[in-house]
Design an enzyme around this catalytic site. Structure first.
Site, PDB file in Angstrom:
ATOM      1  N   VAL A  98       0.821  -1.203   0.000  1.00  0.00           N
ATOM      2  CA  VAL A  98       0.000   0.000   0.000  1.00  0.00           C
ATOM      3  C   VAL A  98       0.856   1.255   0.000  1.00  0.00           C
ATOM      4  O   VAL A  98       0.506   2.257  -0.647  1.00  0.00           O
ATOM      5  CB  VAL A  98      -0.978   0.015   1.196  1.00  0.00           C
ATOM      6  N   GLY A 315      -5.157  -6.536   0.434  1.00  0.00           N
ATOM      7  CA  GLY A 315      -5.629  -5.695   1.523  1.00  0.00           C
ATOM      8  C   GLY A 315      -4.703  -4.516   1.732  1.00  0.00           C
ATOM      9  O   GLY A 315      -4.094  -4.015   0.787  1.00  0.00           O
ATOM     10  N   GLU A 316      -4.593  -4.053   2.968  1.00  0.00           N
ATOM     11  CA  GLU A 316      -3.733  -2.938   3.370  1.00  0.00           C
ATOM     12  C   GLU A 316      -4.231  -1.580   2.875  1.00  0.00           C
ATOM     13  O   GLU A 316      -3.762  -0.548   3.323  1.00  0.00           O
ATOM     14  CB  GLU A 316      -2.296  -3.105   2.860  1.00  0.00           C
ATOM     15  N   GLY A 317      -5.152  -1.561   1.917  1.00  0.00           N
ATOM     16  CA  GLY A 317      -5.520  -0.319   1.249  1.00  0.00           C
ATOM     17  C   GLY A 317      -4.938  -0.239  -0.147  1.00  0.00           C
ATOM     18  O   GLY A 317      -5.000   0.810  -0.792  1.00  0.00           O
TER      19      GLY A 317
END
Length: 352
Positions: A98, A315-317
């Site tokens: 991210v 994920g993570e953004g």
């Protein structure tokens, strides 16, 4: 200190008059009407947000909520629990997925500890509720009061960042085993069987998915969350990172600003946010279609169509960071394209 009720009261519907004006402007730009498709729809959505002026989105920020989960003890993840802490520190260093993608999109990353099983971490915003949530297979993830307090704290953080000049928010998360509570939430909110919501997460062996499904089923049976009560679902079968992302969505909507979703985890939080206050949906920008199994069910329930389909499930953004480019593109198109009238062009059905 703000209350949750006071934050929710400030969430307004999109400005329909501003959106109509934006539609008229777009129809008069140097193109056939509607020819830029969903980019035009995104520009119109942004026009309705009172926190944005002139489609100026020069400052973007992804808030990553990090927490550990008690349900990890049920054997629903293969990564060591300590990876949550290690990756949080790697985010501070700017070397995670991210962080690299956000930098490329011109977005900041704020990493927030809402429940990592560790001491205070340098460079990480400390909003720790506890060192990990409760094991949802055996009891509630947290108390209702803890959930409400974290919603307020997360929304307040977002409002503070908005007051400091942030114009576009994104959400991300970090936490080993967190796809298990997310699947439980999606199952509850969409009234779907857990088998339809549970996926492999961070490469959980597919031959063991039946165990993960059983854990989610047991969590729901044990806690009996009320699907009509977003906070109840978060407290009983959620997690601190999921609550934190929900709070960011509430805060962004209260500020009249867009919040770009990430993947499956963020869909679960979006379901909770919209159950708490339905008008939040107006401010959500779906980034990508997560490769997680329950993604389509969640998005269909939210009535959101993601812009990208990349087969991603990090994920993570990370997906939010990619979609920031689309927000920039929509605003550049709206602000910088010439008009048909300026070029003395008349197209059938177009506004000069």
């Amino acid at each position: 200190m703000q209350t949750l009720s006071s934050i929710l009261r400030t969430i307004a519907p999109l400005d329909s008059k501003a959106m109509a004006r934006a539609t008229t402007r777009l129809d008069g730009l140097l193109k056939p009407q509607g020819s830029l498709g969903r980019l035009e729809q995104l520009a119109i959505q942004l026009a309705g947000m009172r926190g944005l002026y002139g489609h100026q989105v020069d400052r973007k920020q992804i808030i990553v909520m990090a927490a550990d989960h008690g349900v990890y003890d049920e054997g629903v993840a293969i990564s060591p629990r300590v990876v949550t802490m290690v990756q949080a520190l790697n985010m501070v260093r700017g070397v995670t997925g991210v962080c690299v993608l956000a930098a490329n999109a011109g977005a900041e990353v704020k990493i927030v500890d809402v429940g990592i099983d560790s001491d205070t971490l340098p460079g990480v915003i400390d909003m720790k509720v506890a060192r990990g949530s409760g094991n949802i297979a055996r009891g509630a993830a947290m108390t209702r009061q803890q959930a409400e307090d974290l919603l307020i704290a997360s929304a307040t953080l977002t409002l503070q960042q908005a007051a400091g000049g942030v114009k576009v928010f994104g959400v991300g998360e970090l936490g080993m085993a967190n796809t298990t509570p997310a699947a439980a939430m999606v199952s509850v909110f969409t009234d779907s069987d857990p088998e339809l919501a549970v996926g492999i997460g961070a490469n959980f062996p597919s031959e063991q998915l039946h165990h993960k499904v059983a854990v989610v089923r047991r969590a729901i049976e044990t806690n009996q969350p009320d699907a009509s009560d977003g906070i109840d679902v978060l407290a009983k079968v959620g997690g601190f990172d999921l609550v934190g992302m929900t709070g960011v969505m509430l805060g962004a909507a209260a500020a009249g600003l867009p919040v770009v979703l990430d993947g499956f985890l963020s869909y679960a939080s979006a379901l909770a946010a919209c159950r708490i206050e339905a008008k939040v949906r107006d401010y959500l920008i779906p980034s990508h279609l997560s490769a997680e199994k329950g993604a389509v069910i969640a998005l269909n329930h939210l009535q959101l169509e993601p812009y990208l389909q990349m087969g991603m499930r990090l994920g993570e953004g990370s997906g939010a960071a990619l979609a920031m480019h689309l927000v920039d593109a929509a605003c550049a198109m709206y602000n910088n394209m010439g008009s048909l009238a300026e070029s003395n062009i008349e197209l059938p059905g177009c506004v000069n």
